[in-house]
Design a protein around this motif. Structure first.
Motif, PDB file in Angstrom:
ATOM      1  N   PRO A  13       0.832  -1.200  -0.053  1.00  0.00           N
ATOM      2  CA  PRO A  13      -0.155  -0.188   0.110  1.00  0.00           C
ATOM      3  C   PRO A  13       0.868   1.398  -0.025  1.00  0.00           C
ATOM      4  N   PRO A  14       0.162   2.341  -0.455  1.00  0.00           N
ATOM      5  CA  PRO A  14       0.953   3.637  -0.454  1.00  0.00           C
ATOM      6  C   PRO A  14       1.441   4.179   0.865  1.00  0.00           C
ATOM      7  N   ALA A  15       2.676   4.898   1.132  1.00  0.00           N
ATOM      8  CA  ALA A  15       3.033   5.261   2.159  1.00  0.00           C
ATOM      9  C   ALA A  15       1.853   6.201   2.997  1.00  0.00           C
ATOM     10  N   ASP A  16       1.850   5.891   4.227  1.00  0.00           N
ATOM     11  CA  ASP A  16       1.041   6.537   5.078  1.00  0.00           C
ATOM     12  C   ASP A  16       1.644   7.797   5.699  1.00  0.00           C
ATOM     13  N   ALA A  17       0.504   8.426   6.456  1.00  0.00           N
ATOM     14  CA  ALA A  17       1.077   9.597   7.128  1.00  0.00           C
ATOM     15  C   ALA A  17       2.141   9.421   8.139  1.00  0.00           C
ATOM     16  N   ASP A  18       2.187   8.220   8.926  1.00  0.00           N
ATOM     17  CA  ASP A  18       3.320   8.434   9.783  1.00  0.00           C
ATOM     18  C   ASP A  18       4.691   7.910   9.144  1.00  0.00           C
ATOM     19  N   GLU A  19       4.796   7.131   7.885  1.00  0.00           N
ATOM     20  CA  GLU A  19       5.711   7.090   7.161  1.00  0.00           C
ATOM     21  C   GLU A  19       6.365   8.402   6.703  1.00  0.00           C
ATOM     22  N   VAL A  20       5.549   9.367   6.305  1.00  0.00           N
ATOM     23  CA  VAL A  20       5.768  10.563   5.710  1.00  0.00           C
ATOM     24  C   VAL A  20       6.378  11.475   6.906  1.00  0.00           C
ATOM     25  N   ALA A  22       7.778  10.421   9.652  1.00  0.00           N
ATOM     26  CA  ALA A  22       9.122   9.826  10.253  1.00  0.00           C
ATOM     27  C   ALA A  22       9.998  10.227   9.029  1.00  0.00           C
ATOM     28  N   ALA A  23       9.881  10.323   7.875  1.00  0.00           N
ATOM     29  CA  ALA A  23      10.770  10.763   6.857  1.00  0.00           C
ATOM     30  C   ALA A  23      11.077  12.155   6.927  1.00  0.00           C
ATOM     31  N   ALA A  24      10.204  12.861   7.304  1.00  0.00           N
ATOM     32  CA  ALA A  24      10.392  14.428   7.500  1.00  0.00           C
ATOM     33  C   ALA A  24      11.008  14.834   8.621  1.00  0.00           C
ATOM     34  N   LEU A  25      10.794  14.059   9.627  1.00  0.00           N
ATOM     35  CA  LEU A  25      11.622  14.214  10.999  1.00  0.00           C
ATOM     36  C   LEU A  25      13.076  13.772  10.904  1.00  0.00           C
ATOM     37  N   GLN A  26      13.301  12.578  10.241  1.00  0.00           N
ATOM     38  CA  GLN A  26      14.625  12.342   9.840  1.00  0.00           C
ATOM     39  C   GLN A  26      15.418  13.368   9.129  1.00  0.00           C
ATOM     40  N   TYR A  27      14.713  13.724   8.157  1.00  0.00           N
ATOM     41  CA  TYR A  27      15.392  14.938   7.237  1.00  0.00           C
ATOM     42  C   TYR A  27      15.642  16.158   8.036  1.00  0.00           C
ATOM     43  N   VAL A  28      14.671  16.462   8.826  1.00  0.00           N
ATOM     44  CA  VAL A  28      15.141  17.825   9.613  1.00  0.00           C
ATOM     45  C   VAL A  28      15.975  17.422  10.825  1.00  0.00           C
ATOM     46  N   ARG A  29      16.017  16.469  11.455  1.00  0.00           N
ATOM     47  CA  ARG A  29      17.204  15.933  12.327  1.00  0.00           C
ATOM     48  C   ARG A  29      18.363  16.120  11.541  1.00  0.00           C
ATOM     49  N   VAL A  52       7.954  19.867   5.651  1.00  0.00           N
ATOM     50  CA  VAL A  52       8.674  18.854   4.912  1.00  0.00           C
ATOM     51  C   VAL A  52       7.630  17.623   4.747  1.00  0.00           C
ATOM     52  N   ALA A  53       7.166  17.538   5.676  1.00  0.00           N
ATOM     53  CA  ALA A  53       5.983  16.134   5.536  1.00  0.00           C
ATOM     54  C   ALA A  53       4.917  16.788   4.598  1.00  0.00           C
ATOM     55  N   ALA A  54       4.578  17.980   4.558  1.00  0.00           N
ATOM     56  CA  ALA A  54       3.425  18.472   3.668  1.00  0.00           C
ATOM     57  C   ALA A  54       4.266  18.451   2.249  1.00  0.00           C
ATOM     58  N   ALA A  55       5.319  19.128   2.041  1.00  0.00           N
ATOM     59  CA  ALA A  55       6.074  18.732   0.712  1.00  0.00           C
ATOM     60  C   ALA A  55       6.324  17.470   0.118  1.00  0.00           C
ATOM     61  N   THR A  56       6.550  16.590   1.252  1.00  0.00           N
ATOM     62  CA  THR A  56       6.599  15.046   0.676  1.00  0.00           C
ATOM     63  C   THR A  56       5.406  14.592   0.492  1.00  0.00           C
ATOM     64  N   ASP A  61       1.803  12.413  -3.866  1.00  0.00           N
ATOM     65  CA  ASP A  61       0.825  12.640  -4.578  1.00  0.00           C
ATOM     66  C   ASP A  61       0.775  12.997  -5.947  1.00  0.00           C
ATOM     67  N   GLY A  62       1.748  13.799  -6.418  1.00  0.00           N
ATOM     68  CA  GLY A  62       2.040  14.290  -7.691  1.00  0.00           C
ATOM     69  C   GLY A  62       2.780  13.300  -8.436  1.00  0.00           C
ATOM     70  N   LEU A  63       3.484  12.311  -8.053  1.00  0.00           N
ATOM     71  CA  LEU A  63       4.344  11.417  -8.992  1.00  0.00           C
ATOM     72  C   LEU A  63       3.678  10.575  -9.709  1.00  0.00           C
ATOM     73  N   THR A  64       4.023  10.227 -10.989  1.00  0.00           N
ATOM     74  CA  THR A  64       3.363   9.171 -11.828  1.00  0.00           C
ATOM     75  C   THR A  64       4.375   8.280 -12.127  1.00  0.00           C
ATOM     76  N   THR A  65       3.888   6.944 -12.371  1.00  0.00           N
ATOM     77  CA  THR A  65       4.763   5.719 -13.052  1.00  0.00           C
ATOM     78  C   THR A  65       3.896   4.968 -13.763  1.00  0.00           C
ATOM     79  N   THR A  66       4.744   4.189 -14.643  1.00  0.00           N
ATOM     80  CA  THR A  66       4.116   3.130 -15.267  1.00  0.00           C
ATOM     81  C   THR A  66       4.544   1.815 -14.809  1.00  0.00           C
ATOM     82  N   ALA A  67       5.686   1.755 -13.853  1.00  0.00           N
ATOM     83  CA  ALA A  67       6.043   0.483 -13.124  1.00  0.00           C
ATOM     84  C   ALA A  67       5.049   0.189 -12.138  1.00  0.00           C
TER      85      ALA A  67
END
Length: 89
Positions: A13-20, A22-29, A52-56, A61-67
């Motif tokens: 399933p797609p990344a959930d709010a918690d994953e986003v 956590a990634a934002a927190l790691q980046y800012v740290r 950072v979480a909002a931008a992520t 949400d905007g990325l597309t792929t055919t994979a």
């Protein structure tokens, strides 16, 4: 870049709010050089994490792929296999 920040795009399933978050927190740290900000810096630190979480989320949400979407369990197994090879003694 920080090893703890994982790819979040194109998973089922797609990344959930918690994953986003956590990634934002790691980046800012990483950028700020601190795991826990002082009281004087807590507000700006928290605002940066939220921005950072909002931008992520906007990016994901905007990325597309055919994979086809990747399976989290399969990718985790691949990562464990790579780690075993890397850290085998």
């Amino acid at each position: 870049m920080c090893r703890n920040i994982r790819t979040l795009h194109n998973f089922e399933p797609p990344a959930d709010a918690d994953e986003v978050q956590a990634a934002a927190l790691q980046y800012v740290r990483k950028i700020s050089g601190t795991a826990k900000p002082s009281q004087a810096n807590t507000e700006v630190f928290d605002r940066a994490v939220a921005a950072v979480a909002a931008a992520t989320r906007e990016l994901l949400d905007g990325l597309t792929t055919t994979a086809p979407p990747k399976d989290r369990a399969v990718e985790a197994a691949k990562a464990r296999a790579r780690a075993e090879l890397r850290y085998a003694r």
